[in-house]
Scaffold this motif. Sequence first.
Motif, PDB file in Angstrom:
ATOM      1  N   SER A 199       0.823  -1.217   0.000  1.00  0.00           N
ATOM      2  CA  SER A 199       0.000   0.000   0.000  1.00  0.00           C
ATOM      3  C   SER A 199       0.853   1.261   0.000  1.00  0.00           C
ATOM      4  CB  SER A 199      -0.932   0.003   1.218  1.00  0.00           C
ATOM      5  OG  SER A 199      -1.811  -1.086   1.185  1.00  0.00           O
ATOM      6  N   VAL A 200       1.987   1.215   0.731  1.00  0.00           N
ATOM      7  CA  VAL A 200       2.831   2.412   0.816  1.00  0.00           C
ATOM      8  C   VAL A 200       3.331   2.830  -0.563  1.00  0.00           C
ATOM      9  CG1 VAL A 200       4.940   1.075   1.278  1.00  0.00           C
ATOM     10  CG2 VAL A 200       4.790   3.467   2.004  1.00  0.00           C
ATOM     11  N   THR A 201       3.527   1.863  -1.448  1.00  0.00           N
ATOM     12  CA  THR A 201       4.005   2.187  -2.793  1.00  0.00           C
ATOM     13  C   THR A 201       3.022   3.100  -3.502  1.00  0.00           C
ATOM     14  OG1 THR A 201       5.123   0.048  -2.931  1.00  0.00           O
ATOM     15  CG2 THR A 201       4.736   1.219  -5.004  1.00  0.00           C
ATOM     16  N   TRP A 202       1.750   2.759  -3.454  1.00  0.00           N
ATOM     17  CA  TRP A 202       0.740   3.518  -4.195  1.00  0.00           C
ATOM     18  C   TRP A 202       0.405   4.837  -3.516  1.00  0.00           C
ATOM     19  CZ3 TRP A 202       0.408   2.099  -8.902  1.00  0.00           C
ATOM     20  CH2 TRP A 202       0.675   0.772  -9.248  1.00  0.00           C
ATOM     21  N   GLN A 203       0.376   4.822  -2.196  1.00  0.00           N
ATOM     22  CA  GLN A 203       0.061   6.075  -1.502  1.00  0.00           C
ATOM     23  C   GLN A 203       1.177   7.095  -1.669  1.00  0.00           C
ATOM     24  OE1 GLN A 203      -0.867   4.603   2.416  1.00  0.00           O
ATOM     25  NE2 GLN A 203      -3.013   4.260   1.884  1.00  0.00           N
ATOM     26  N   ALA A 204       2.419   6.659  -1.514  1.00  0.00           N
ATOM     27  CA  ALA A 204       3.534   7.578  -1.720  1.00  0.00           C
ATOM     28  C   ALA A 204       3.611   8.029  -3.179  1.00  0.00           C
ATOM     29  CB  ALA A 204       4.846   6.907  -1.293  1.00  0.00           C
ATOM     30  N   SER A 205       3.276   7.130  -4.109  1.00  0.00           N
ATOM     31  CA  SER A 205       3.300   7.487  -5.531  1.00  0.00           C
ATOM     32  C   SER A 205       2.305   8.594  -5.838  1.00  0.00           C
ATOM     33  CB  SER A 205       2.982   6.256  -6.387  1.00  0.00           C
ATOM     34  OG  SER A 205       4.006   5.288  -6.292  1.00  0.00           O
ATOM     35  N   ALA A 206       1.097   8.477  -5.287  1.00  0.00           N
ATOM     36  CA  ALA A 206       0.084   9.502  -5.545  1.00  0.00           C
ATOM     37  C   ALA A 206       0.528  10.862  -5.023  1.00  0.00           C
ATOM     38  CB  ALA A 206      -1.238   9.085  -4.888  1.00  0.00           C
ATOM     39  N   LEU A 207       1.096  10.896  -3.831  1.00  0.00           N
ATOM     40  CA  LEU A 207       1.526  12.166  -3.245  1.00  0.00           C
ATOM     41  C   LEU A 207       2.744  12.730  -3.962  1.00  0.00           C
ATOM     42  CD1 LEU A 207       1.063  11.261   0.524  1.00  0.00           C
ATOM     43  CD2 LEU A 207      -0.407  12.717  -0.872  1.00  0.00           C
ATOM     44  N   TYR A 208       3.651  11.862  -4.373  1.00  0.00           N
ATOM     45  CA  TYR A 208       4.859  12.331  -5.057  1.00  0.00           C
ATOM     46  C   TYR A 208       4.543  12.830  -6.461  1.00  0.00           C
ATOM     47  CZ  TYR A 208       9.942  12.603  -5.504  1.00  0.00           C
ATOM     48  OH  TYR A 208      11.238  13.049  -5.626  1.00  0.00           O
ATOM     49  N   ALA A 209       3.520  12.247  -7.079  1.00  0.00           N
ATOM     50  CA  ALA A 209       3.103  12.719  -8.401  1.00  0.00           C
ATOM     51  C   ALA A 209       2.675  14.173  -8.349  1.00  0.00           C
ATOM     52  CB  ALA A 209       1.968  11.846  -8.931  1.00  0.00           C
ATOM     53  N   VAL A 210       2.115  14.583  -7.218  1.00  0.00           N
ATOM     54  CA  VAL A 210       1.692  15.978  -7.064  1.00  0.00           C
ATOM     55  C   VAL A 210       2.872  16.849  -6.629  1.00  0.00           C
ATOM     56  CG1 VAL A 210       0.130  17.554  -5.860  1.00  0.00           C
ATOM     57  CG2 VAL A 210      -0.649  15.265  -6.502  1.00  0.00           C
ATOM     58  N   ALA A 211       3.604  16.412  -5.595  1.00  0.00           N
ATOM     59  CA  ALA A 211       4.669  17.252  -5.031  1.00  0.00           C
ATOM     60  C   ALA A 211       5.858  17.383  -5.982  1.00  0.00           C
ATOM     61  CB  ALA A 211       5.113  16.679  -3.683  1.00  0.00           C
ATOM     62  N   PHE A 212       6.490  16.260  -6.289  1.00  0.00           N
ATOM     63  CA  PHE A 212       7.643  16.337  -7.179  1.00  0.00           C
ATOM     64  C   PHE A 212       7.206  16.572  -8.625  1.00  0.00           C
ATOM     65  CE2 PHE A 212      11.096  14.462  -9.761  1.00  0.00           C
ATOM     66  CZ  PHE A 212      12.141  15.269  -9.312  1.00  0.00           C
ATOM     67  N   GLY A 213       6.057  16.018  -8.992  1.00  0.00           N
ATOM     68  CA  GLY A 213       5.558  16.257 -10.344  1.00  0.00           C
ATOM     69  C   GLY A 213       5.320  17.736 -10.601  1.00  0.00           C
ATOM     70  N   GLY A 214       4.794  18.438  -9.601  1.00  0.00           N
ATOM     71  CA  GLY A 214       4.605  19.875  -9.754  1.00  0.00           C
ATOM     72  C   GLY A 214       5.924  20.605  -9.912  1.00  0.00           C
ATOM     73  N   TYR A 215       6.922  20.184  -9.142  1.00  0.00           N
ATOM     74  CA  TYR A 215       8.254  20.788  -9.266  1.00  0.00           C
ATOM     75  C   TYR A 215       8.827  20.556 -10.662  1.00  0.00           C
ATOM     76  CZ  TYR A 215      13.325  20.779  -9.209  1.00  0.00           C
ATOM     77  OH  TYR A 215      14.629  20.962  -9.557  1.00  0.00           O
ATOM     78  N   VAL A 216       8.771  19.315 -11.142  1.00  0.00           N
ATOM     79  CA  VAL A 216       9.320  18.995 -12.462  1.00  0.00           C
ATOM     80  C   VAL A 216       8.599  19.784 -13.546  1.00  0.00           C
ATOM     81  CG1 VAL A 216       9.562  17.167 -14.196  1.00  0.00           C
ATOM     82  CG2 VAL A 216      10.141  16.709 -11.815  1.00  0.00           C
ATOM     83  N   ALA A 217       7.274  19.848 -13.438  1.00  0.00           N
ATOM     84  CA  ALA A 217       6.495  20.561 -14.454  1.00  0.00           C
ATOM     85  C   ALA A 217       6.912  22.018 -14.550  1.00  0.00           C
ATOM     86  CB  ALA A 217       5.004  20.442 -14.134  1.00  0.00           C
ATOM     87  N   PHE A 218       7.044  22.671 -13.401  1.00  0.00           N
ATOM     88  CA  PHE A 218       7.448  24.082 -13.428  1.00  0.00           C
ATOM     89  C   PHE A 218       8.899  24.231 -13.874  1.00  0.00           C
ATOM     90  CE2 PHE A 218       3.840  25.041 -10.446  1.00  0.00           C
ATOM     91  CZ  PHE A 218       3.218  25.950 -11.291  1.00  0.00           C
ATOM     92  N   SER A 219       9.757  23.289 -13.474  1.00  0.00           N
ATOM     93  CA  SER A 219      11.168  23.438 -13.821  1.00  0.00           C
ATOM     94  C   SER A 219      11.408  23.292 -15.313  1.00  0.00           C
ATOM     95  CB  SER A 219      12.025  22.424 -13.047  1.00  0.00           C
ATOM     96  OG  SER A 219      11.786  21.111 -13.489  1.00  0.00           O
ATOM     97  N   VAL A 220      10.534  22.549 -16.015  1.00  0.00           N
ATOM     98  CA  VAL A 220      10.714  22.411 -17.459  1.00  0.00           C
ATOM     99  C   VAL A 220       9.862  23.403 -18.252  1.00  0.00           C
ATOM    100  CG1 VAL A 220      11.333  19.977 -17.292  1.00  0.00           C
ATOM    101  CG2 VAL A 220       8.973  20.589 -17.752  1.00  0.00           C
ATOM    102  N   TYR A 221       8.752  23.879 -17.657  1.00  0.00           N
ATOM    103  CA  TYR A 221       7.837  24.702 -18.445  1.00  0.00           C
ATOM    104  C   TYR A 221       7.827  26.172 -18.057  1.00  0.00           C
ATOM    105  CZ  TYR A 221       3.869  25.614 -21.498  1.00  0.00           C
ATOM    106  OH  TYR A 221       3.072  26.088 -22.503  1.00  0.00           O
TER     107      TYR A 221
END
Length: 391
Positions: A199-221
């Motif tokens: 379960s920790v895999t999916w829960q951490a994945s969902a949160l990281y998709a928002v936190a780090f995903g937001g960082y990556v999106a802004f850093s490239v765009y």
Amino acid sequence: MLALATVGFAVNFWAWALLSPLGPRFKDSLHLTSFQQSLLVAVPVVVGSLGRIPVGALTDRFGGRIMFPLVSAATVVPVLYLGLAGHSSLAALLVGGFFLGIGGTAFAVGVPFVNAWFPPRRRGAAIGVFGMGMGGTAISALTTVKLVKAHGMANPFLITAAALAVYAVVAALVLRDAPGRTVPAEPLGRRLAATLRLSVTWQASALYAVAFGGYVAFSVYLPTYLKNGYGLAQADAANRMAGFVLLAVAMRPVGGWLSDRVGPLRVLAGSLAVVLAGALAQSPTPALTPLGTTAFLAMAAALGAGSGAVFALVALLAPANKVGSITGVVGAAGGLGGFVPPLVMGSLYGRYGSYAVGLVLLGAVAAAALTYTGTAVRQALTRWAPGTPAN
């Protein structure tokens, strides 16, 4: 070992982000559409993200001592290709960008490597320090455009390739895996399947998709956003993006350190609330000074701290012999979270001539993640580790 791993992460991320600052330049020289420009900077992100899944599992098996030099040396090839021959057409750039994604997999090498060197009570801070290596994107933002203008297209790529080669040699000679590192005996496929059942895999994945995903999106765009939304020059937009990245990088160890003391869920909740407020404040494209700058810097700090908190959660709950595998999946989710927004923002801007809808969507995603953190993730963490300060 922590310092060497952080440097390796930074050098590989420097390479991974080389195309982003040059996106506006390629758009003008190759007559790209907004979507094509977004695709160009997003391809290394998605490849580097998906590649973290097998690389993380391989790191569990072979250790960072082998995988860090291997990933760094492999990244040299696409960097040289892009600098010397692969920048004359969109197709060539996409091919080079695809293999440039190898550099993004270094994250899945470093987290299990660092995690094994520290006791559980210090892993949040240690992984946060390692996470500062994502500042390699700031090196790219601050130097790439200037080097191209001063010395030609090949220059930043040649410098980065040299840095990767030097690091690969140093890492091969100096890096050592932690004594007593747990080496899994199961085959790769079976280990990945077991990881996906946690379960920790999916829960951490969902949160990281928002936190780090937001960082990556802004850093490239962000350079493209600032040029289109505010009419900034390419160099000015790249410098402001570097400021965003540096603040996020500085806040990542702070997020890990706070998670060790007050619990990762509190840090995540506070971070997501700030992202929600910042996205809504920025959605009407207010004046860049002071409101726009304040909104972006607040989101940078929150996304950095939130990214650190997610891996404090992973360090707390992941089985020792599956840290790399879990890191690979979670890291992939974070990178994929950064792949989608540039495409969405480019498409929406091409259709409406505005980024308002895209930022409102970011706010909605942050609100959903905040709700998820306060309900399902809190309940799961209480069940798995009731003695932690997470609640």
